[in-house]
Design a protein around this motif. Structure first.
Motif, PDB file in Angstrom:
ATOM      1  N   TYR A  44     -20.891  47.214 -38.941  1.00  0.00           N
ATOM      2  CA  TYR A  44     -19.671  47.984 -38.716  1.00  0.00           C
ATOM      3  C   TYR A  44     -19.451  48.944 -39.888  1.00  0.00           C
ATOM      4  O   TYR A  44     -19.715  48.592 -41.045  1.00  0.00           O
ATOM      5  CB  TYR A  44     -18.482  47.024 -38.581  1.00  0.00           C
ATOM      6  N   PRO A  45     -18.987  50.177 -39.620  1.00  0.00           N
ATOM      7  CA  PRO A  45     -18.807  51.169 -40.700  1.00  0.00           C
ATOM      8  C   PRO A  45     -18.013  50.630 -41.890  1.00  0.00           C
ATOM      9  O   PRO A  45     -17.005  49.948 -41.718  1.00  0.00           O
ATOM     10  CB  PRO A  45     -18.038  52.292 -40.000  1.00  0.00           C
ATOM     11  N   GLY A  46     -18.498  50.932 -43.088  1.00  0.00           N
ATOM     12  CA  GLY A  46     -17.814  50.541 -44.314  1.00  0.00           C
ATOM     13  C   GLY A  46     -17.884  49.070 -44.642  1.00  0.00           C
ATOM     14  O   GLY A  46     -17.125  48.587 -45.490  1.00  0.00           O
ATOM     15  N   SER A  47     -18.795  48.347 -43.978  1.00  0.00           N
ATOM     16  CA  SER A  47     -18.882  46.907 -44.209  1.00  0.00           C
ATOM     17  C   SER A  47     -20.325  46.436 -44.020  1.00  0.00           C
ATOM     18  O   SER A  47     -21.200  47.199 -43.636  1.00  0.00           O
ATOM     19  CB  SER A  47     -17.971  46.156 -43.236  1.00  0.00           C
ATOM     20  N   GLN A  48     -20.527  45.147 -44.265  1.00  0.00           N
ATOM     21  CA  GLN A  48     -21.813  44.512 -43.975  1.00  0.00           C
ATOM     22  C   GLN A  48     -21.698  43.622 -42.737  1.00  0.00           C
ATOM     23  O   GLN A  48     -22.598  42.821 -42.449  1.00  0.00           O
ATOM     24  CB  GLN A  48     -22.265  43.669 -45.188  1.00  0.00           C
ATOM     25  N   VAL A  49     -20.586  43.752 -42.032  1.00  0.00           N
ATOM     26  CA  VAL A  49     -20.325  42.910 -40.859  1.00  0.00           C
ATOM     27  C   VAL A  49     -21.180  43.370 -39.680  1.00  0.00           C
ATOM     28  O   VAL A  49     -21.128  44.540 -39.279  1.00  0.00           O
ATOM     29  CB  VAL A  49     -18.827  42.958 -40.476  1.00  0.00           C
ATOM     30  N   ARG A  50     -21.950  42.454 -39.139  1.00  0.00           N
ATOM     31  CA  ARG A  50     -22.816  42.786 -38.007  1.00  0.00           C
ATOM     32  C   ARG A  50     -22.161  42.346 -36.701  1.00  0.00           C
ATOM     33  O   ARG A  50     -21.659  41.232 -36.582  1.00  0.00           O
ATOM     34  CB  ARG A  50     -24.190  42.117 -38.148  1.00  0.00           C
ATOM     35  N   ARG A  51     -22.180  43.241 -35.749  1.00  0.00           N
ATOM     36  CA  ARG A  51     -21.626  42.927 -34.429  1.00  0.00           C
ATOM     37  C   ARG A  51     -22.528  41.935 -33.694  1.00  0.00           C
ATOM     38  O   ARG A  51     -23.747  41.897 -33.918  1.00  0.00           O
ATOM     39  CB  ARG A  51     -21.525  44.194 -33.577  1.00  0.00           C
ATOM     40  N   CYS A  52     -21.928  41.187 -32.805  1.00  0.00           N
ATOM     41  CA  CYS A  52     -22.701  40.387 -31.863  1.00  0.00           C
ATOM     42  C   CYS A  52     -23.446  41.371 -30.950  1.00  0.00           C
ATOM     43  O   CYS A  52     -22.817  42.264 -30.371  1.00  0.00           O
ATOM     44  CB  CYS A  52     -21.761  39.499 -31.045  1.00  0.00           C
ATOM     45  N   TRP A  85     -19.821  36.539 -18.859  1.00  0.00           N
ATOM     46  CA  TRP A  85     -20.660  36.196 -20.019  1.00  0.00           C
ATOM     47  C   TRP A  85     -19.962  35.062 -20.761  1.00  0.00           C
ATOM     48  O   TRP A  85     -19.217  35.279 -21.696  1.00  0.00           O
ATOM     49  CB  TRP A  85     -20.858  37.416 -20.907  1.00  0.00           C
ATOM     50  N   GLN A  86     -20.251  33.842 -20.333  1.00  0.00           N
ATOM     51  CA  GLN A  86     -19.577  32.671 -20.872  1.00  0.00           C
ATOM     52  C   GLN A  86     -19.860  32.459 -22.363  1.00  0.00           C
ATOM     53  O   GLN A  86     -19.021  31.955 -23.104  1.00  0.00           O
ATOM     54  CB  GLN A  86     -20.012  31.416 -20.093  1.00  0.00           C
ATOM     55  N   ASP A  87     -21.044  32.849 -22.816  1.00  0.00           N
ATOM     56  CA  ASP A  87     -21.446  32.590 -24.204  1.00  0.00           C
ATOM     57  C   ASP A  87     -21.152  33.757 -25.146  1.00  0.00           C
ATOM     58  O   ASP A  87     -21.639  33.773 -26.276  1.00  0.00           O
ATOM     59  CB  ASP A  87     -22.948  32.270 -24.265  1.00  0.00           C
ATOM     60  N   TYR A  88     -20.373  34.730 -24.693  1.00  0.00           N
ATOM     61  CA  TYR A  88     -20.057  35.894 -25.534  1.00  0.00           C
ATOM     62  C   TYR A  88     -19.224  35.444 -26.738  1.00  0.00           C
ATOM     63  O   TYR A  88     -18.149  34.882 -26.590  1.00  0.00           O
ATOM     64  CB  TYR A  88     -19.283  36.925 -24.720  1.00  0.00           C
ATOM     65  N   GLU A  89     -19.750  35.656 -27.944  1.00  0.00           N
ATOM     66  CA  GLU A  89     -19.065  35.244 -29.172  1.00  0.00           C
ATOM     67  C   GLU A  89     -18.993  36.426 -30.143  1.00  0.00           C
ATOM     68  O   GLU A  89     -19.787  36.501 -31.098  1.00  0.00           O
ATOM     69  CB  GLU A  89     -19.780  34.058 -29.814  1.00  0.00           C
ATOM     70  N   PRO A  90     -18.070  37.342 -29.925  1.00  0.00           N
ATOM     71  CA  PRO A  90     -17.942  38.495 -30.818  1.00  0.00           C
ATOM     72  C   PRO A  90     -17.461  38.067 -32.201  1.00  0.00           C
ATOM     73  O   PRO A  90     -16.795  37.046 -32.362  1.00  0.00           O
ATOM     74  CB  PRO A  90     -16.897  39.367 -30.124  1.00  0.00           C
ATOM     75  N   VAL A  91     -17.802  38.864 -33.187  1.00  0.00           N
ATOM     76  CA  VAL A  91     -17.378  38.624 -34.564  1.00  0.00           C
ATOM     77  C   VAL A  91     -15.964  39.158 -34.742  1.00  0.00           C
ATOM     78  O   VAL A  91     -15.630  40.226 -34.243  1.00  0.00           O
ATOM     79  CB  VAL A  91     -18.335  39.338 -35.546  1.00  0.00           C
ATOM     80  N   GLU A  92     -15.104  38.413 -35.427  1.00  0.00           N
ATOM     81  CA  GLU A  92     -13.730  38.860 -35.709  1.00  0.00           C
ATOM     82  C   GLU A  92     -13.714  39.585 -37.047  1.00  0.00           C
ATOM     83  O   GLU A  92     -14.154  39.057 -38.068  1.00  0.00           O
ATOM     84  CB  GLU A  92     -12.786  37.658 -35.755  1.00  0.00           C
ATOM     85  N   TYR A  93     -13.229  40.833 -37.037  1.00  0.00           N
ATOM     86  CA  TYR A  93     -13.178  41.578 -38.299  1.00  0.00           C
ATOM     87  C   TYR A  93     -12.071  42.625 -38.282  1.00  0.00           C
ATOM     88  O   TYR A  93     -11.971  43.438 -37.364  1.00  0.00           O
ATOM     89  CB  TYR A  93     -14.515  42.280 -38.575  1.00  0.00           C
ATOM     90  N   THR A  94     -11.238  42.574 -39.307  1.00  0.00           N
ATOM     91  CA  THR A  94     -10.267  43.631 -39.578  1.00  0.00           C
ATOM     92  C   THR A  94     -10.375  43.940 -41.067  1.00  0.00           C
ATOM     93  O   THR A  94     -10.333  43.032 -41.893  1.00  0.00           O
ATOM     94  CB  THR A  94      -8.831  43.199 -39.225  1.00  0.00           C
ATOM     95  N   ALA A  95     -10.544  45.206 -41.403  1.00  0.00           N
ATOM     96  CA  ALA A  95     -10.758  45.609 -42.787  1.00  0.00           C
ATOM     97  C   ALA A  95      -9.569  45.244 -43.671  1.00  0.00           C
ATOM     98  O   ALA A  95      -8.415  45.244 -43.215  1.00  0.00           O
ATOM     99  CB  ALA A  95     -11.020  47.110 -42.864  1.00  0.00           C
ATOM    100  N   LEU A 150     -17.400  42.944 -31.324  1.00  0.00           N
ATOM    101  CA  LEU A 150     -16.523  42.709 -32.463  1.00  0.00           C
ATOM    102  C   LEU A 150     -15.066  42.738 -32.009  1.00  0.00           C
ATOM    103  O   LEU A 150     -14.652  43.644 -31.287  1.00  0.00           O
ATOM    104  CB  LEU A 150     -16.768  43.787 -33.527  1.00  0.00           C
ATOM    105  N   THR A 151     -14.295  41.729 -32.415  1.00  0.00           N
ATOM    106  CA  THR A 151     -12.870  41.684 -32.102  1.00  0.00           C
ATOM    107  C   THR A 151     -12.061  42.027 -33.350  1.00  0.00           C
ATOM    108  O   THR A 151     -12.616  42.247 -34.422  1.00  0.00           O
ATOM    109  CB  THR A 151     -12.460  40.294 -31.575  1.00  0.00           C
ATOM    110  N   GLY A 152     -10.739  42.044 -33.215  1.00  0.00           N
ATOM    111  CA  GLY A 152      -9.891  42.479 -34.309  1.00  0.00           C
ATOM    112  C   GLY A 152      -9.714  43.986 -34.238  1.00  0.00           C
ATOM    113  O   GLY A 152      -9.884  44.597 -33.185  1.00  0.00           O
ATOM    114  N   ARG A 153      -9.412  44.601 -35.386  1.00  0.00           N
ATOM    115  CA  ARG A 153      -9.179  46.051 -35.390  1.00  0.00           C
ATOM    116  C   ARG A 153     -10.164  46.835 -36.236  1.00  0.00           C
ATOM    117  O   ARG A 153     -10.125  48.067 -36.246  1.00  0.00           O
ATOM    118  CB  ARG A 153      -7.749  46.329 -35.894  1.00  0.00           C
ATOM    119  N   GLY A 154     -11.037  46.155 -36.982  1.00  0.00           N
ATOM    120  CA  GLY A 154     -11.955  46.905 -37.823  1.00  0.00           C
ATOM    121  C   GLY A 154     -11.192  47.792 -38.790  1.00  0.00           C
ATOM    122  O   GLY A 154     -10.333  47.334 -39.535  1.00  0.00           O
TER     123      GLY A 154
END
Length: 295
Positions: free
Chosen positions: A19-27, A40-50, A105-109
């Protein structure tokens, strides 16, 4: 020509990882799993808000679970516009859902608002002219070449249309003029006398006839499952070039550089900006593409 709305939403830059400005990798989201209608039962997005958003600057919402925060999604919420330019969006478990699909990715970034984050992009154009003041035509297509004011974004180094976020309660027309002045003319650093003259010339440019190029969702690398960019791109065309001659370009605010750029399909620009320029060339019958190479 009528403006284009964000239908058939493009969705590729919104999958940018990390994700821009971070080292956070999206699912990772396979192409056949982008749409919410696909189970998609196994969808596990990463939670990230800067951290900059969590610090609660004036342009950011509280966390969705804050007991004092009760956003009115899909409507105007006080001074904050939470309506989408693309119509109603789904709110699931108290969170708005990106209308273009999953992003990993969830949250607001980096985005301040839950749901749509509204921006405005002024596309200021003129005809390319030679030393004698005559319009310059492309040697292959014979169509006249348009130029637009481009800025180099400080956050990612990409060239883009100058633009920015709509402030709460602000009219789009005011945002367009303010952002162009701040980013392409360095208005924030001018003296009171210079600002007064600048305002006079900006009023002249932005009060003339204009063309709404696009209104809707933007395929932006900052988008998440719960927060996304939308814009209104508006073309202000200086037919003679005389108005812009009175407004010398000077980078300011979020811009690292600013210049006039010839419009062509070969341009590599931020987010959906190349598409906006293509629509502008269609409007004015200007050069865009040389077409396929001869066999």
């Amino acid at each position: 020509m009528c403006s284009r709305h964000g239908v058939g939403l493009s969705h590729s830059r919104a999958l940018t990882s990390p994700y821009p400005g971070s080292q956070v990798r999206r699912c990772p989201v396979p192409e056949d799993r982008l749409g919410w209608r696909v189970a998609w039962q196994d969808y596990e997005p990463v939670e990230y808000t800067a951290a900059a958003v969590l610090a609660r600057p004036r342009w950011a919402d509280p966390h969705i679970s804050d007991k004092d925060f009760s956003p009115k999604f899909n409507e105007r919420d006080g001074e904050v516009e939470r309506k989408s330019l693309n119509g109603l969006y789904v709110v699931e478990n108290g969170r708005p859902r990106n209308p273009a699909g999953r992003t990993g990715l969830t949250g607001r970034g980096l985005l301040g608002r839950w749901g749509p984050n509204h921006a405005a992009d002024p596309v200021v154009t003129r005809w390319k002219r030679d030393g004698s003041g005559n319009k310059v035509a492309h040697p292959v297509t014979g169509k006249n070449i348009l130029q637009f004011v481009a800025i180099k974004r400080k956050d990612c180094g990409e060239w883009a249309i100058p633009g920015g976020m709509v402030d709460p309660g602000e009219k789009i027309s005011a945002t367009l003029k303010r952002e162009f002045g701040e980013e392409a003319l360095n208005a924030l650093e001018k003296s009171p006398e210079e600002k007064a003259e600048l305002e006079k010339q900006l009023h002249k440019l932005f009060s003339q006839e204009h063309f709404v190029v696009y209104r809707g969702y933007v395929d932006d690398p900052r988008n998440t499952d719960n927060a996304w960019m939308e814009t209104e791109a508006v073309n202000y065309h200086d037919e003679t070039g005389e108005t812009m001659d009175q407004l010398p370009l000077e980078a300011g605010d979020d811009a690292g550089a600013v210049k006039w750029v010839d419009i062509t399909e070969k341009l590599k620009l931020y987010a959906n900006h190349s598409y906006f320029l293509k629509l502008v060339t269609e409007k004015w019958g200007a050069h865009w593409s040389e077409g396929p190479a001869p066999e």
